[in-house]
Design an enzyme around this catalytic site. Structure first.
Site, PDB file in Angstrom:
ATOM      1  N   SER A   1       0.681  -1.249  -0.117  1.00  0.00           N
ATOM      2  CA  SER A   1      -0.010   0.043  -0.003  1.00  0.00           C
ATOM      3  C   SER A   1       0.851   1.368  -0.001  1.00  0.00           C
ATOM      4  O   SER A   1       0.023   2.346  -0.054  1.00  0.00           O
ATOM      5  CB  SER A   1      -1.124   0.021   1.166  1.00  0.00           C
ATOM      6  OG  SER A   1      -1.987  -1.055   0.918  1.00  0.00           O
TER       7      SER A   1
ATOM      8  N   LYS B   1       0.188   3.583  -2.789  1.00  0.00           N
ATOM      9  CA  LYS B   1      -1.153   4.738  -2.589  1.00  0.00           C
ATOM     10  C   LYS B   1      -0.296   6.162  -2.534  1.00  0.00           C
ATOM     11  O   LYS B   1      -0.896   7.133  -2.663  1.00  0.00           O
ATOM     12  CB  LYS B   1      -1.831   4.343  -1.100  1.00  0.00           C
ATOM     13  CG  LYS B   1      -2.822   3.174  -1.563  1.00  0.00           C
ATOM     14  CD  LYS B   1      -3.835   2.818  -0.476  1.00  0.00           C
ATOM     15  CE  LYS B   1      -4.630   1.761  -0.484  1.00  0.00           C
ATOM     16  NZ  LYS B   1      -3.712   0.596  -0.247  1.00  0.00           N
TER      17      LYS B   1
ATOM     18  N   SER C   1      -5.868   3.213   4.369  1.00  0.00           N
ATOM     19  CA  SER C   1      -5.492   2.504   3.135  1.00  0.00           C
ATOM     20  C   SER C   1      -6.662   1.762   2.263  1.00  0.00           C
ATOM     21  O   SER C   1      -6.630   0.554   2.208  1.00  0.00           O
ATOM     22  CB  SER C   1      -4.703   1.448   3.669  1.00  0.00           C
ATOM     23  OG  SER C   1      -3.666   0.820   2.972  1.00  0.00           O
TER      24      SER C   1
END
Length: 466
Positions: free
Chosen positions: A58, A61, A305
């Protein structure tokens, strides 16, 4: 082994040795890439395999989120349009109601009540026709890259559709929440669905057991079906809660929407169906609903997330920049955005916006360069304020770091994005060293089933030398 230190910025050889020792003795030098930069100047102070491409999980991101702010803009909103196709007489629409999706992940019960209000204001009290969903903005496969058959049933692997809904303010798009509470011993637990079953069916095969027994309750949707199974044992005094992905986000969202419309006094004919289709040229636009802004979505996106929002951002970037709302087009524009910022992206590859795919590759060198460069952008405050703050118990502050670095000595010192997929753990962001000086860091770790303790113990040791 690559180790870089820059004496001109004040990181001593003793500090470099201390950081390297933390990697060697706590994390394991062959499993990790680490970089520290001076937050003010961007100078590289320490690098361990900093140019080695790793799976970012993640931490991807950070890239897709920055690109969304930079390309779509903080004030960008998704729109959902409502069309009618038919004649309206005496409150009865003799024809179809069409919902054209724009990728809004925040649609919920309140929005659908507002839709119903607008329909009634237009004069509609009954629909003798179908409820049609036009989700063609996002072409192709709805399952995100890297999500397998097992992952398809969980909200983190939910399908990406231009028509979707969220069960609450976390904006976990294309999912519903199922909770279970124990009953009397030997009886089935009770369950509740938030916000609505939306065409799914539940089989409750679970049992309530004594408080001393193990909690083995599971709430899962069988892959590629609408069947949700509650199984296992739920001890008295405990409860269970799970986010279940929608089998077909477009259809399931429309089923909930139809339910709300009926609750709000809009009747459907017994022959009315919920189907997918497109807006015909004969249809009339009667209402456009706008989502919260990208900036307003950002805390939920980064703090928690949110995978769906990441991929929606990428697809919308593709739509706005390339005219096609798919991964390939969106990621092409993301790469161009990074090149414009002069971020070193040699060896980078990405196939999604969330980092779920094991095919994604980033470097700690590039991540830290991006984190430094973003500080000069007008949207940096939105970006920075969305990062989880380590040890802060308020989930809208601490996010995915709220239960990490909880000791008082780390208060308001670590602002970073977490990352996890199988055997991959990452943490990148901004940190205040023991000296009080501010740094940018990135740690990408592979090869451990439980990697968080290695990262946390390692970073806690490293900041002593900063």
């Amino acid at each position: 082994m690559e180790v870089v230190s820059n004496m001109n910025t004040g990181l001593s050889e003793e500090s470099v040795s201390g950081i390297q020792r933390a990697i060697d003795e706590i994390i394991g030098e062959e499993h990790v890439t680490v970089m520290f930069r001076d937050r003010e100047t961007g100078e590289v102070l320490y690098s361990h395999r900093g140019q080695h491409p790793m799976r970012p999980a993640s931490n991807m991101k950070l890239v897709s989120g920055a690109a969304a702010l930079g390309i779509l803009g903080e004030s960008y909103r998704m729109k959902t349009e409502i069309y009618v196709d038919g004649n309206l007489e005496n409150g009865i629409l003799q024809g179809n109601l069409i919902i054209k999706g724009g990728g809004d992940p925040t649609l919920n019960k309140e929005a659908f009540i507002q839709f119903a209000t607008k329909l009634k204001e237009y004069g509609i009290t009954e629909i003798v026709g179908d409820l049609i969903g036009d989700d063609t903005l996002f072409p192709g496969e709805t399952l995100p890259p890297g999500v397998d058959d097992e992952g398809e049933t969980y909200c983190w692997g939910a399908r990406i559709s231009a028509i979707t809904m969220s069960p609450d303010g976390d904006y976990d798009a294309s999912s519903i929440i199922v909770t279970a509470e124990p009953g009397e011993i030997g009886e089935q637990p009770s369950y509740k669905v938030i916000p609505y079953l939306s065409g799914h069916e539940i089989t409750n095969a679970a049992l309530t057991v004594a408080a001393s027994e193990e909690n083995t309750l599971e709430i899962l949707r069988t892959n590629d079906t609408n069947q949700i199974i509650i199984s296992g044992n739920l001890p008295q005094g405990e409860s269970a809660k799970n986010w279940v992905s929608l089998q077909n986000p477009t259809i399931n969202t429309l089923q909930f929407m139809k339910h709300i419309f009926e609750q709000e006094g809009i009747a459907f004919d017994i022959t009315s169906a919920v189907v997918q289709g497109t807006v015909p040229s004969s249809a009339t636009l009667i209402y456009t609903h706008f989502s919260p802004t990208v900036a307003e979505m950002f805390p939920a996106f980064m703090k928690f997330s949110n995978n769906s929002i990441a991929d929606i951002f990428v697809k919308l970037i593709g739509h706005e920049e390339q005219g096609v709302a798919d991964y390939e087009s969106g990621l092409k524009s993301v790469r161009a955005y990074l090149e414009q910022l002069q971020i070193p992206i040699d060896g980078w590859q990405f196939v999604d916006g969330s980092g779920l795919s094991h095919s994604d590759r980033l470097t700690s060198e590039g991540i830290t360069a991006l984190l430094h460069r973003l500080q000069a952008e007008p949207y940096f405050e939105t970006f920075f304020d969305s990062l989880p703050v380590a040890g802060q118990p308020d989930r809208w502050v601490g996010g995915t770091l709220r239960e990490r670095f909880t000791e008082s000595e780390y208060e308001n010192r670590i602002f970073a994005k977490t990352g996890y997929i199988w055997e991959v753990f990452c943490l990148s962001g901004y940190v205040v060293g023991d000296s009080g000086k501010e740094y940018i860091f990135s740690i990408l770790l592979e090869g451990y089933e439980e990697g968080i303790p290695y990262i946390d113990r390692g970073l806690a040791e490293m900041v002593k030398y900063l």
